[in-house]
Scaffold this active site. Structure first.
Site, PDB file in Angstrom:
ATOM      1  N   SER A  23       0.804  -1.227   0.000  1.00 18.09           N
ATOM      2  CA  SER A  23       0.000   0.000   0.000  1.00 18.09           C
ATOM      3  C   SER A  23       0.835   1.274   0.000  1.00 18.09           C
ATOM      4  O   SER A  23       0.330   2.349  -0.307  1.00 18.09           O
ATOM      5  CB  SER A  23      -0.950   0.024   1.202  1.00 18.09           C
ATOM      6  OG  SER A  23      -0.230   0.154   2.411  1.00 18.09           O
TER       7      SER A  23
ATOM      8  N   LYS B 154       1.049   4.361   6.959  1.00 21.04           N
ATOM      9  CA  LYS B 154       0.400   5.236   5.980  1.00 21.04           C
ATOM     10  C   LYS B 154       1.033   6.621   6.038  1.00 21.04           C
ATOM     11  O   LYS B 154       1.797   6.944   6.939  1.00 21.04           O
ATOM     12  CB  LYS B 154      -1.105   5.361   6.257  1.00 21.04           C
ATOM     13  CG  LYS B 154      -1.883   4.060   6.274  1.00 21.04           C
ATOM     14  CD  LYS B 154      -1.972   3.401   4.921  1.00 21.04           C
ATOM     15  CE  LYS B 154      -2.760   2.089   5.007  1.00 21.04           C
ATOM     16  NZ  LYS B 154      -2.736   1.343   3.711  1.00 21.04           N
TER      17      LYS B 154
END
Length: 273
Positions: free
Chosen positions: A50, A91
């Site tokens: 990701s 993230k």
């Protein structure tokens, strides 16, 4: 007679003292750097794709232990939120409490408080076009919270996935346990702070002490090696020097003996005459 005072090992006392000092200082730097690193950083392995291309799958990273209050826009953080997953996640922070974050403007860019943000770390999509998100969205981040996106906007499950939940997909700052500072495998070094967030209120965060720690550990290793190598090298050079002097002395003695024989022969001949 040589004026240099020598130890039994054949190298100078001053050299012995300096080599010992180098080893001591080197050990202090080397071990101190590791100890400081253990206190400041936490190692993590990135489990998913990701965050590509910034962080590859199975990348080994060092994340600085920080309080969530220190996080700024553009930081890549490690956080734990049971509503997202049962394990730590990685993230990028794109907005903080009070921000309105939306996507996308006419050029496919993310906007924060109406200001377009260039994100050079994004890769092209399936159509070859670089866009900040495959779907449009808009959210206002509650105070004390963070809006998080993966760098691979086409596969990442991030704040966009949780927009319908309380807080419009944001997570509390208290969920942050560390900020990724460097990638150690594959060796990429320090992560760049994206300059596009610098113009927003609060600016960018400062890198952690990774470079200082690396310098300490490297310098310590060099000093330990150099100090430990001094004795054997000095002894080797001493043996070569002693061998050279012995060879020169032997040559001189042989030459002197030959000269005496000629003189004696010459003297005998002259006497006979």
């Amino acid at each position: 007679m040589s004026g240099t005072i020598r130890t039994k090992d054949g190298h100078g006392r001053l050299g012995s003292v300096l080599s010992g000092l180098a080893v001591a200082v080197g050990c202090a730097l080397f071990l101190g750097g590791f100890a400081w690193g253990v206190l400041v950083y936490r190692p993590y392995t990135v489990p998913t794709d990701s965050m590509t291309p910034t962080l590859d799958v199975n990348s080994r990273v060092l994340a600085e232990r920080i309080d969530g209050a220190e996080v700024k826009r553009g930081d890549v953080v490690v956080f734990e939120d049971p509503l997202w997953a049962s394990s730590p996640m990685v993230k990028r922070v794109v907005a903080v409490g009070g921000d309105t974050v939306a996507c996308c403007d006419g050029d496919g860019r993310l906007t924060v408080n109406g200001r377009a943000v260039d994100e050079p770390y994004l890769g092209p999509g399936i159509d070859g076009r670089k866009t900040a998100s495959g779907e449009e969205f808009s959210a206002t981040v509650p105070e004390g919270s963070l809006f998080l996106l993966g760098d691979d906007r086409h596969t990442s499950l991030d704040s966009r996935t949780h927009l319908e939940e309380a807080g419009q997909g944001s997570v509390p700052r208290s969920a942050v346990v560390a900020r990724v500072d460097a990638v150690v495998w594959p060796a990429k070094g320090l992560l760049d702070r994206p300059a596009s967030f610098a113009g927003l209120p609060g600016g960018l965060s400062e890198p952690g002490p990774f470079t200082t720690l690396l310098t300490m550990i490297t310098a310590g290793g060099i000093l330990v090696f150099a100090g430990a190598a001094y004795g054997p090298v000095a002894r080797l050079l001493g043996r070569r020097s002693d061998g050279g002097r012995a060879g020169a002395a032997g040559t001189g003695a042989g030459a002197g003996a030959g000269s005496g024989a000629v003189k004696r022969t010459g003297t005998g001949t002259g006497t006979g005459t």
